[in-house]
Scaffold this motif. Sequence first.
Motif, short mmCIF file in Angstrom:
data_model
loop_
_atom_site.label_atom_id
_atom_site.label_comp_id
_atom_site.label_asym_id
_atom_site.label_seq_id
_atom_site.Cartn_x
_atom_site.Cartn_y
_atom_site.Cartn_z
N LEU A 168 0.83 -1.19 0.00
CA LEU A 168 0.00 0.00 0.00
C LEU A 168 0.87 1.25 0.00
O LEU A 168 0.53 2.26 -0.64
N THR A 169 1.99 1.19 0.69
CA THR A 169 2.94 2.30 0.70
C THR A 169 3.39 2.62 -0.73
O THR A 169 3.46 3.80 -1.13
N ARG A 170 3.69 1.60 -1.52
CA ARG A 170 4.09 1.82 -2.91
C ARG A 170 2.96 2.45 -3.72
O ARG A 170 3.19 3.35 -4.54
N TYR A 171 1.75 1.97 -3.52
CA TYR A 171 0.61 2.50 -4.27
C TYR A 171 0.36 3.96 -3.93
O TYR A 171 0.10 4.79 -4.81
N LEU A 172 0.43 4.30 -2.66
CA LEU A 172 0.24 5.69 -2.25
C LEU A 172 1.31 6.59 -2.86
O LEU A 172 1.02 7.69 -3.34
N ALA A 173 2.55 6.10 -2.85
CA ALA A 173 3.65 6.88 -3.43
C ALA A 173 3.44 7.09 -4.92
O ALA A 173 3.67 8.19 -5.45
N ALA A 174 3.01 6.04 -5.61
CA ALA A 174 2.83 6.13 -7.06
C ALA A 174 1.66 7.04 -7.43
O ALA A 174 1.71 7.77 -8.42
N GLN A 175 0.61 6.99 -6.64
CA GLN A 175 -0.61 7.71 -7.00
C GLN A 175 -0.58 9.20 -6.64
O GLN A 175 -1.26 10.00 -7.29
N TYR A 176 0.23 9.58 -5.64
CA TYR A 176 0.16 10.97 -5.16
C TYR A 176 1.49 11.71 -5.19
O TYR A 176 1.59 12.83 -4.71
N GLY A 177 2.50 11.09 -5.77
CA GLY A 177 3.80 11.76 -5.87
C GLY A 177 3.74 13.06 -6.66
O GLY A 177 4.45 14.02 -6.34
N HIS A 179 1.62 15.17 -6.57
CA HIS A 179 1.10 16.22 -5.69
C HIS A 179 2.11 16.57 -4.59
O HIS A 179 1.73 17.20 -3.60
N PHE A 180 3.35 16.14 -4.78
CA PHE A 180 4.42 16.40 -3.81
C PHE A 180 4.17 15.70 -2.47
O PHE A 180 4.61 16.16 -1.43
N ILE A 181 3.47 14.58 -2.55
CA ILE A 181 3.25 13.77 -1.36
C ILE A 181 4.13 12.53 -1.46
O ILE A 181 4.03 11.77 -2.43
N ARG A 182 4.97 12.34 -0.48
CA ARG A 182 5.82 11.15 -0.41
C ARG A 182 5.19 10.16 0.56
O ARG A 182 4.55 10.56 1.53
N CYS A 183 5.38 8.89 0.29
CA CYS A 183 4.91 7.86 1.22
C CYS A 183 5.98 6.79 1.34
O CYS A 183 6.41 6.21 0.34
N ASN A 184 6.41 6.55 2.56
CA ASN A 184 7.40 5.53 2.86
C ASN A 184 6.97 4.76 4.10
O ASN A 184 6.07 5.18 4.83
N ALA A 185 7.62 3.65 4.33
CA ALA A 185 7.33 2.85 5.52
C ALA A 185 8.63 2.51 6.23
O ALA A 185 9.71 2.55 5.64
N VAL A 186 8.50 2.17 7.48
CA VAL A 186 9.63 1.66 8.25
C VAL A 186 9.23 0.28 8.76
O VAL A 186 8.12 0.08 9.24
N GLU A 233 12.86 17.17 5.08
CA GLU A 233 13.23 17.41 3.68
C GLU A 233 14.52 16.69 3.31
O GLU A 233 14.90 16.66 2.14
N GLU A 234 15.20 16.12 4.29
CA GLU A 234 16.41 15.35 4.01
C GLU A 234 16.10 14.13 3.13
O GLU A 234 16.98 13.60 2.46
N SER A 235 14.85 13.69 3.18
CA SER A 235 14.45 12.51 2.40
C SER A 235 13.54 12.88 1.24
O SER A 235 12.74 12.07 0.78
N LYS A 236 13.66 14.09 0.71
CA LYS A 236 12.71 14.61 -0.26
C LYS A 236 12.70 13.86 -1.59
O LYS A 236 11.76 14.00 -2.37
N PHE A 237 13.72 13.04 -1.87
CA PHE A 237 13.74 12.27 -3.12
C PHE A 237 13.58 10.77 -2.85
O PHE A 237 13.93 9.94 -3.67
N ILE A 238 13.02 10.46 -1.70
CA ILE A 238 12.76 9.06 -1.33
C ILE A 238 11.26 8.86 -1.19
O ILE A 238 10.61 9.54 -0.40
N THR A 239 10.71 7.94 -1.95
CA THR A 239 9.29 7.63 -1.82
C THR A 239 9.02 6.21 -2.28
O THR A 239 9.75 5.65 -3.11
N GLY A 240 8.00 5.61 -1.70
CA GLY A 240 7.61 4.24 -2.04
C GLY A 240 8.51 3.17 -1.44
O GLY A 240 8.40 2.00 -1.77
N GLN A 241 9.36 3.57 -0.49
CA GLN A 241 10.35 2.65 0.06
C GLN A 241 9.93 2.17 1.46
O GLN A 241 9.26 2.89 2.19
#
Length: 268
Positions: A168-177, A179-186, A233-241
């Motif tokens: 789901l994290t990947r889907y959120l990242a793909a669908q809303y990136g 819009h400048f929305i990042r989604c990642n998981a830990v 913002e240190e992770s501004k180019f990381i999404t879907g991970q």
Amino acid sequence: MGRVQDKVALVTGGASGIGLSSATLLAKEGARVVIADFNVEGAKEAVNKIKAQGGEAAGIFLDAGDETSIKEAVEFTVEHYGKISVLFNNVGATNLKKDLDVVNMDLDEWDRLMNLNLRSVLLGSRFAIPHMIKAGGGSIINTASMAGFFGDSIRAAYGASKAGVVNLTRYLAAQYGRHFIRCNAVAPGLIFTPAAQNNMPPAVLDIFAKYNALPYHGEPDDIGNTVLFLASEESKFITGQTIQVEGGHYIANPTISDFEEFMKKKQG
């Protein structure tokens, strides 16, 4: 300026453990934080500690198994602080007495964990995203688990729900990136939270330590600092991970520790 200065963060399950660590670190680095938890007294106690350290926070009740309660938590955050910049979907549960192997598990427990561990992530994101779009972007962070990547003898429902969080994290990242929305998981391994200390026998903790690459257990701040990084913002180019924070428990052939012991005995 703090690493998340002027951001507004909603942390679910923030009254203890990983959630508390994350909320405290976010507030320390300049975010205004809403701590939402079923244990509302614990949430308010956490708020008092944050304020005593010079941070800004508010505590509210949250039933992560209830859609209306999740929506109200997001709306409270926006109404109280004017926006939502960071959403940390951190509520999760397991039950070792009911969540067993596939044949013997309690099917009601399967439904409960899918609702609490996975659907809550969907709903929190669903309600927060429109506000993030209006504000020009944001960061969604989800608590997955190493159980979402590997099989085990029990906790089939928990593992399946956390695998769902990873994807789901990947889907959120793909669908809303866009819009400048990042989604990642830990994905935590065993973290030495108060719950782990109180509920896990020392022998079980020793088994985990035996197979860690690092010679110690993880602590809540190990996850909290990862959340802080993903919120900043240190992770501004990381999404879907999904960042695995697990002490190297799963990086090697699982027989390596036993084989080393065998070689030591043979040499001795």
